[in-house]
Write a protein that holds these residues in place. Structure first.
Motif, PDB file in Angstrom:
ATOM      1  N   ARG A 143       0.830  -1.194   0.000  1.00  0.00           N
ATOM      2  CA  ARG A 143       0.000   0.000   0.000  1.00  0.00           C
ATOM      3  C   ARG A 143       0.877   1.262   0.000  1.00  0.00           C
ATOM      4  NH1 ARG A 143      -5.332   0.911   1.309  1.00  0.00           N
ATOM      5  NH2 ARG A 143      -5.854   2.977   2.124  1.00  0.00           N
ATOM      6  N   GLU A 144       0.485   2.259  -0.790  1.00  0.00           N
ATOM      7  CA  GLU A 144       1.166   3.554  -0.877  1.00  0.00           C
ATOM      8  C   GLU A 144       2.637   3.407  -1.234  1.00  0.00           C
ATOM      9  OE1 GLU A 144       0.412   5.672   2.722  1.00  0.00           O
ATOM     10  OE2 GLU A 144      -1.741   5.829   2.368  1.00  0.00           O
ATOM     11  N   SER A 145       2.955   2.487  -2.135  1.00  0.00           N
ATOM     12  CA  SER A 145       4.351   2.259  -2.509  1.00  0.00           C
ATOM     13  C   SER A 145       4.622   2.565  -3.983  1.00  0.00           C
ATOM     14  CB  SER A 145       4.732   0.800  -2.230  1.00  0.00           C
ATOM     15  OG  SER A 145       4.040  -0.086  -3.109  1.00  0.00           O
ATOM     16  N   VAL A 146       3.616   3.079  -4.718  1.00  0.00           N
ATOM     17  CA  VAL A 146       3.764   3.305  -6.155  1.00  0.00           C
ATOM     18  C   VAL A 146       3.508   4.776  -6.480  1.00  0.00           C
ATOM     19  CG1 VAL A 146       2.924   2.688  -8.461  1.00  0.00           C
ATOM     20  CG2 VAL A 146       3.021   0.942  -6.662  1.00  0.00           C
ATOM     21  N   LEU A 147       4.446   5.392  -7.205  1.00  0.00           N
ATOM     22  CA  LEU A 147       4.256   6.757  -7.683  1.00  0.00           C
ATOM     23  C   LEU A 147       3.374   6.741  -8.928  1.00  0.00           C
ATOM     24  CD1 LEU A 147       7.920   8.146  -7.491  1.00  0.00           C
ATOM     25  CD2 LEU A 147       6.059   8.551  -5.869  1.00  0.00           C
ATOM     26  N   TYR A 148       2.454   7.707  -9.020  1.00  0.00           N
ATOM     27  CA  TYR A 148       1.613   7.842 -10.212  1.00  0.00           C
ATOM     28  C   TYR A 148       1.914   9.189 -10.854  1.00  0.00           C
ATOM     29  CZ  TYR A 148      -2.548   8.418 -13.124  1.00  0.00           C
ATOM     30  OH  TYR A 148      -3.392   8.637 -14.179  1.00  0.00           O
ATOM     31  N   VAL A 149       2.335   9.179 -12.113  1.00  0.00           N
ATOM     32  CA  VAL A 149       2.719  10.410 -12.811  1.00  0.00           C
ATOM     33  C   VAL A 149       1.864  10.547 -14.060  1.00  0.00           C
ATOM     34  CG1 VAL A 149       4.597  11.684 -13.880  1.00  0.00           C
ATOM     35  CG2 VAL A 149       5.085  10.128 -11.980  1.00  0.00           C
ATOM     36  N   ALA A 150       1.059  11.615 -14.120  1.00  0.00           N
ATOM     37  CA  ALA A 150       0.218  11.874 -15.285  1.00  0.00           C
ATOM     38  C   ALA A 150      -0.100  13.356 -15.333  1.00  0.00           C
ATOM     39  CB  ALA A 150      -1.077  11.049 -15.226  1.00  0.00           C
ATOM     40  N   PHE A 151      -0.165  13.916 -16.537  1.00  0.00           N
ATOM     41  CA  PHE A 151      -0.434  15.336 -16.704  1.00  0.00           C
ATOM     42  C   PHE A 151      -1.717  15.596 -17.488  1.00  0.00           C
ATOM     43  CE2 PHE A 151       4.126  14.884 -16.098  1.00  0.00           C
ATOM     44  CZ  PHE A 151       4.366  15.813 -15.104  1.00  0.00           C
ATOM     45  N   GLY A 152      -2.544  14.580 -17.635  1.00  0.00           N
ATOM     46  CA  GLY A 152      -3.806  14.768 -18.331  1.00  0.00           C
ATOM     47  C   GLY A 152      -3.638  14.777 -19.841  1.00  0.00           C
ATOM     48  N   SER A 153      -4.768  14.832 -20.549  1.00  0.00           N
ATOM     49  CA  SER A 153      -4.743  14.752 -22.007  1.00  0.00           C
ATOM     50  C   SER A 153      -4.073  15.954 -22.648  1.00  0.00           C
ATOM     51  CB  SER A 153      -6.173  14.620 -22.552  1.00  0.00           C
ATOM     52  OG  SER A 153      -6.966  15.721 -22.123  1.00  0.00           O
ATOM     53  N   MET A 154      -4.024  17.107 -21.935  1.00  0.00           N
ATOM     54  CA  MET A 154      -3.366  18.288 -22.483  1.00  0.00           C
ATOM     55  C   MET A 154      -1.919  18.400 -22.024  1.00  0.00           C
ATOM     56  SD  MET A 154      -6.289  21.229 -22.284  1.00  0.00           S
ATOM     57  CE  MET A 154      -5.213  22.416 -23.105  1.00  0.00           C
ATOM     58  N   GLY A 155      -1.495  17.533 -21.146  1.00  0.00           N
ATOM     59  CA  GLY A 155      -0.147  17.615 -20.605  1.00  0.00           C
ATOM     60  C   GLY A 155       0.861  16.871 -21.447  1.00  0.00           C
ATOM     61  N   VAL A 156       1.146  17.361 -22.635  1.00  0.00           N
ATOM     62  CA  VAL A 156       2.091  16.722 -23.537  1.00  0.00           C
ATOM     63  C   VAL A 156       3.471  17.315 -23.293  1.00  0.00           C
ATOM     64  CG1 VAL A 156       2.669  16.218 -25.934  1.00  0.00           C
ATOM     65  CG2 VAL A 156       0.278  16.386 -25.233  1.00  0.00           C
ATOM     66  N   LEU A 157       4.427  16.488 -22.896  1.00  0.00           N
ATOM     67  CA  LEU A 157       5.779  16.942 -22.603  1.00  0.00           C
ATOM     68  C   LEU A 157       6.606  17.064 -23.879  1.00  0.00           C
ATOM     69  CD1 LEU A 157       6.594  14.671 -19.517  1.00  0.00           C
ATOM     70  CD2 LEU A 157       5.579  16.963 -19.509  1.00  0.00           C
ATOM     71  N   SER A 158       7.638  17.882 -23.821  1.00  0.00           N
ATOM     72  CA  SER A 158       8.600  17.936 -24.915  1.00  0.00           C
ATOM     73  C   SER A 158       9.527  16.726 -24.809  1.00  0.00           C
ATOM     74  CB  SER A 158       9.416  19.224 -24.838  1.00  0.00           C
ATOM     75  OG  SER A 158      10.241  19.211 -23.674  1.00  0.00           O
ATOM     76  N   ALA A 159      10.300  16.485 -25.864  1.00  0.00           N
ATOM     77  CA  ALA A 159      11.248  15.367 -25.838  1.00  0.00           C
ATOM     78  C   ALA A 159      12.241  15.533 -24.694  1.00  0.00           C
ATOM     79  CB  ALA A 159      11.974  15.279 -27.183  1.00  0.00           C
ATOM     80  N   GLU A 160      12.692  16.773 -24.471  1.00  0.00           N
ATOM     81  CA  GLU A 160      13.644  17.031 -23.386  1.00  0.00           C
ATOM     82  C   GLU A 160      13.013  16.781 -22.022  1.00  0.00           C
ATOM     83  OE1 GLU A 160      12.885  19.114 -25.827  1.00  0.00           O
ATOM     84  OE2 GLU A 160      14.706  19.017 -27.067  1.00  0.00           O
ATOM     85  N   GLN A 161      11.754  17.159 -21.856  1.00  0.00           N
ATOM     86  CA  GLN A 161      11.072  16.952 -20.575  1.00  0.00           C
ATOM     87  C   GLN A 161      10.837  15.473 -20.293  1.00  0.00           C
ATOM     88  OE1 GLN A 161       7.747  19.550 -21.472  1.00  0.00           O
ATOM     89  NE2 GLN A 161       8.451  21.083 -20.004  1.00  0.00           N
ATOM     90  N   ILE A 162      10.570  14.692 -21.336  1.00  0.00           N
ATOM     91  CA  ILE A 162      10.393  13.250 -21.165  1.00  0.00           C
ATOM     92  C   ILE A 162      11.683  12.630 -20.643  1.00  0.00           C
ATOM     93  CG2 ILE A 162      10.105  11.069 -22.418  1.00  0.00           C
ATOM     94  CD1 ILE A 162       8.047  12.478 -24.171  1.00  0.00           C
ATOM     95  N   ILE A 163      12.814  13.048 -21.196  1.00  0.00           N
ATOM     96  CA  ILE A 163      14.105  12.530 -20.741  1.00  0.00           C
ATOM     97  C   ILE A 163      14.342  12.884 -19.280  1.00  0.00           C
ATOM     98  CG2 ILE A 163      16.604  12.769 -21.003  1.00  0.00           C
ATOM     99  CD1 ILE A 163      16.143  13.043 -24.008  1.00  0.00           C
ATOM    100  N   GLU A 164      14.071  14.141 -18.912  1.00  0.00           N
ATOM    101  CA  GLU A 164      14.288  14.570 -17.535  1.00  0.00           C
ATOM    102  C   GLU A 164      13.368  13.823 -16.568  1.00  0.00           C
ATOM    103  OE1 GLU A 164      16.586  16.637 -16.269  1.00  0.00           O
ATOM    104  OE2 GLU A 164      17.459  16.666 -18.276  1.00  0.00           O
ATOM    105  N   MET A 165      12.113  13.625 -16.972  1.00  0.00           N
ATOM    106  CA  MET A 165      11.172  12.892 -16.125  1.00  0.00           C
ATOM    107  C   MET A 165      11.625  11.449 -15.953  1.00  0.00           C
ATOM    108  SD  MET A 165       8.428  12.966 -14.309  1.00  0.00           S
ATOM    109  CE  MET A 165       7.608  14.486 -14.803  1.00  0.00           C
ATOM    110  N   ALA A 166      12.083  10.840 -17.036  1.00  0.00           N
ATOM    111  CA  ALA A 166      12.557   9.456 -16.971  1.00  0.00           C
ATOM    112  C   ALA A 166      13.738   9.332 -16.014  1.00  0.00           C
ATOM    113  CB  ALA A 166      12.945   8.965 -18.366  1.00  0.00           C
ATOM    114  N   TRP A 167      14.687  10.263 -16.107  1.00  0.00           N
ATOM    115  CA  TRP A 167      15.832  10.225 -15.192  1.00  0.00           C
ATOM    116  C   TRP A 167      15.380  10.391 -13.754  1.00  0.00           C
ATOM    117  CZ3 TRP A 167      20.035   7.973 -16.176  1.00  0.00           C
ATOM    118  CH2 TRP A 167      20.672   8.043 -17.416  1.00  0.00           C
ATOM    119  N   GLY A 168      14.441  11.308 -13.520  1.00  0.00           N
ATOM    120  CA  GLY A 168      13.952  11.521 -12.169  1.00  0.00           C
ATOM    121  C   GLY A 168      13.291  10.290 -11.585  1.00  0.00           C
TER     122      GLY A 168
END
Length: 226
Positions: A143-168
């Motif tokens: 329980r409470e051990s999984v991070l959920y990351v979502a920005f909604g249907s309008m939350g489209v990241l740039s290629a650079e932001q996807i890389i940074e999010m993946a590293w994080g």
């Protein structure tokens, strides 16, 4: 008989949808090529790369359908019910109700009826679809051990932001679920596969009980780390 329209999304995407026919007349060329923000009266300006998917290609038939939908919503009902609440989106709601420019677009009242949501595992529309494998995966985690990351249907990241999010996410050493679209602006010869935009070796390093599953329009659930 009075007709009311129910909008399942919140107010902000609705303001972009309803104002799209005005932007269509005001702006030349592709929105994604602009450096300036898209101004919507009384509302927070929209970054060009954050527009809804149908607005990303003005030559596509999906773009024309989006504009027709906006005109239909504004003219074919006696009121609009939005899945939000007053305190959450006070600025957007106030603009739609009171701003002089919006009175030219929307002549019907706007009601807030949210938040409405479907319980986890509950199929929509009377569907008999099987239970999601994502829920089965979550049930096996503490329980409470999984991070959920979502920005909604309008939350489209740039290629650079996807890389940074993946590293994080990788460096956090946490289990996670990441809902991600391909970037709005493609990089070089890369296509619609989200794996093409992730850091090299990311999939292998986070493998654990890693799975991929396409959801609707190129939305991907990523479940990593046992």
């Amino acid at each position: 008989m009075l007709k009311y329209l129910m909008v399942a999304s919140c107010a902000r995407p609705l303001t972009l949808l309803l104002y799209a026919p005005v932007l269509d007349k005001q702006i030349q060329g592709e929105y994604l090529d602009r450096k300036e923000l898209l101004e919507i009266p009384g509302c927070k300006a929209v970054r060009p790369e954050h527009v809804a998917k149908p607005l990303m290609n003005r030559k596509d038939r999906e773009y024309e359908a989006y504009l027709r939908k906006a005109n239909d919503i504004a003219s074919m009902s006696h009121g609009i019910m939005i899945n939000t609440w007053e305190d959450l989106e006070a600025k957007s709601l106030k603009a739609m109700r009171e701003h002089p420019e919006w009175k030219k677009i929307l002549q019907v009242p706007v009601y807030t009826i949210g938040p409405l949501f479907r319980s986890a595992g509950q199929p929509g529309g009377g569907s008999t679809a099987p239970r999601s494998e994502l829920l089965d995966w979550l049930d096996k985690r503490p329980r409470e051990s999984v991070l959920y990351v979502a920005f909604g249907s309008m939350g489209v990241l740039s290629a650079e932001q996807i890389i940074e999010m993946a590293w994080g996410l990788e460096l956090s050493k946490q289990r996670f679920i990441w809902v991600v679209h391909p970037p709005s602006k493609r990089s070089g010869d890369k296509g619609n596969e989200i794996s093409e935009y992730l850091p090299e070796g990311f999939m292998a390093r986070t493998r654990g009980s890693h799975q991929w599953r396409i959801q609707d329009e190129n939305v991907i659930w990523t479940k990593c780390n046992a």
